[in-house]
Scaffold this motif. Sequence first.
Motif, short mmCIF file in Angstrom:
data_model
loop_
_atom_site.label_atom_id
_atom_site.label_comp_id
_atom_site.label_asym_id
_atom_site.label_seq_id
_atom_site.Cartn_x
_atom_site.Cartn_y
_atom_site.Cartn_z
N ASP A 39 163.75 61.94 6.62
CA ASP A 39 164.30 61.77 5.28
C ASP A 39 165.80 61.50 5.34
OD1 ASP A 39 161.79 62.27 4.25
OD2 ASP A 39 162.20 64.39 3.82
N THR A 40 166.49 62.17 6.26
CA THR A 40 167.93 61.96 6.41
C THR A 40 168.23 60.55 6.90
OG1 THR A 40 168.33 64.31 6.85
CG2 THR A 40 169.99 62.76 7.64
N ALA A 41 167.43 60.07 7.85
CA ALA A 41 167.63 58.71 8.36
C ALA A 41 167.38 57.68 7.26
CB ALA A 41 166.71 58.46 9.55
N VAL A 42 166.34 57.90 6.46
CA VAL A 42 166.04 56.97 5.37
C VAL A 42 167.18 56.97 4.35
CG1 VAL A 42 164.51 56.56 3.41
CG2 VAL A 42 163.55 57.09 5.66
N ALA A 43 167.66 58.15 4.00
CA ALA A 43 168.78 58.23 3.04
C ALA A 43 170.00 57.51 3.59
CB ALA A 43 169.11 59.69 2.75
N GLY A 44 170.23 57.62 4.89
CA GLY A 44 171.34 56.90 5.50
C GLY A 44 171.15 55.40 5.40
N CYS A 45 169.93 54.93 5.60
CA CYS A 45 169.65 53.49 5.49
C CYS A 45 169.93 52.99 4.07
CB CYS A 45 168.21 53.20 5.87
SG CYS A 45 167.84 53.37 7.64
N ILE A 46 169.56 53.78 3.09
CA ILE A 46 169.82 53.39 1.70
C ILE A 46 171.32 53.24 1.47
CG2 ILE A 46 169.65 54.17 -0.70
CD1 ILE A 46 167.01 55.55 0.09
N ARG A 47 172.11 54.19 1.97
CA ARG A 47 173.57 54.10 1.84
C ARG A 47 174.11 52.88 2.59
NH1 ARG A 47 173.11 59.56 3.03
NH2 ARG A 47 173.91 59.21 5.13
N ALA A 48 173.57 52.63 3.78
CA ALA A 48 174.06 51.53 4.60
C ALA A 48 173.81 50.18 3.92
CB ALA A 48 173.40 51.55 5.98
N VAL A 49 172.63 50.01 3.37
CA VAL A 49 172.31 48.76 2.69
C VAL A 49 173.21 48.57 1.48
CG1 VAL A 49 170.54 47.53 1.37
CG2 VAL A 49 169.94 48.63 3.54
N ALA A 50 173.41 49.64 0.71
CA ALA A 50 174.30 49.55 -0.45
C ALA A 50 175.72 49.22 -0.01
CB ALA A 50 174.27 50.87 -1.23
N GLY A 51 176.18 49.87 1.06
CA GLY A 51 177.53 49.61 1.56
C GLY A 51 177.70 48.19 2.07
N ALA A 52 176.69 47.67 2.76
CA ALA A 52 176.75 46.30 3.26
C ALA A 52 176.82 45.31 2.10
CB ALA A 52 175.55 46.01 4.14
N ARG A 53 175.98 45.52 1.12
CA ARG A 53 175.99 44.62 -0.03
C ARG A 53 177.33 44.64 -0.75
NH1 ARG A 53 169.93 46.50 -2.02
NH2 ARG A 53 168.74 45.09 -0.65
N SER A 74 148.68 46.40 4.37
CA SER A 74 148.40 47.81 4.09
C SER A 74 149.61 48.51 3.49
CB SER A 74 147.99 48.53 5.37
OG SER A 74 149.10 48.68 6.25
N TRP A 75 149.36 49.68 2.90
CA TRP A 75 150.45 50.51 2.39
C TRP A 75 151.40 50.89 3.52
CZ3 TRP A 75 151.70 55.58 3.74
CH2 TRP A 75 152.67 56.20 2.94
N GLY A 76 150.85 51.15 4.70
CA GLY A 76 151.69 51.57 5.81
C GLY A 76 152.68 50.52 6.25
N ALA A 77 152.39 49.26 6.01
CA ALA A 77 153.29 48.18 6.41
C ALA A 77 154.36 47.88 5.37
CB ALA A 77 152.50 46.91 6.69
N GLU A 78 154.22 48.45 4.19
CA GLU A 78 155.19 48.17 3.12
C GLU A 78 156.53 48.82 3.42
OE1 GLU A 78 153.49 49.56 -0.51
OE2 GLU A 78 151.83 48.11 -0.46
N PHE A 79 157.59 48.22 2.90
CA PHE A 79 158.93 48.80 3.05
C PHE A 79 158.97 50.15 2.35
CE2 PHE A 79 160.11 44.28 3.64
CZ PHE A 79 160.73 44.41 4.88
N HIS A 80 159.74 51.06 2.93
CA HIS A 80 159.85 52.41 2.39
C HIS A 80 161.24 52.64 1.80
CE1 HIS A 80 159.31 56.73 1.99
NE2 HIS A 80 160.45 56.92 2.64
N ALA A 81 161.29 53.08 0.56
CA ALA A 81 162.50 53.55 -0.11
C ALA A 81 163.46 52.44 -0.53
CB ALA A 81 163.25 54.59 0.73
N ILE A 82 163.47 51.33 0.17
CA ILE A 82 164.36 50.24 -0.20
C ILE A 82 163.72 48.92 0.22
CG2 ILE A 82 165.69 50.29 1.96
CD1 ILE A 82 168.19 49.78 0.18
N SER A 83 163.94 47.91 -0.58
CA SER A 83 163.34 46.60 -0.31
C SER A 83 164.42 45.53 -0.29
CB SER A 83 162.30 46.25 -1.39
OG SER A 83 161.24 47.18 -1.39
#
Length: 214
Positions: A38-52, A91-100
């Motif tokens: 969960d922490t890694a995913v939250a970090g990815c969300i911040r990273a994508v927002a920061g990059a944009r 499949s659901w498993g292949a879908e992006f998680h938390a951010i697209s």
Amino acid sequence: MTSGGPDGTALVVLDLQNDFCTGPTALARFGKDPAVLDTAVAGCIRAVAGARERGVEVLFVRFVGDPEHQGDSWRLRDRALGKQPKCLEGSWGAEFHAISPAAGERIFTKRACFDAFLTDGFEEHLAARGVGHLVFAGLYADVCVDSTARTAFQKGLHVTLLTDCTTALHLPYDAVLRFMRVVYGARTTTTDDPQAWIAPVLRPEEDSCALPPG
């Protein structure tokens, strides 16, 4: 065509998909505290927002593991270890998680392989965009992130790993980070470090291969 971002930097988000991040398949495979994922995913969300926000191009890399994409060695390994294929196409498993990906952001698909450079068009896209510095987020640091970072380094690209945006699956995380620093010269830092988004510069006086003046 414009560059991938300031100083030719691009953020590469690897395998942020349900089968790696959440649900029974991910949790059984990870076998550790799910809060780490969960922490890694939250970090990815911040990273994508920061990059944009910075105008840094975001590249999404996804994995599909359907048996028809697997080589003989992959299938033999899975049979020996009792592994089931993950992230099946559609499949659901292949879908992006938390951010697209946002409109216009590129998606590259790895078909039963770890290294994003083995996907169609990834390396060509980096070259066309003038990208010489890859910032990595996603899963896992000791598998697909490492495989892609290793190739990037060997092809002359600078590597930055966002330590709050990933974790290790098989190996101690600290050891993975040290390995990347020592072997790939990787910068390991966090999303909120402004230097993470700036390409390293090799100055002439630091270049041992540079010819002497005169």
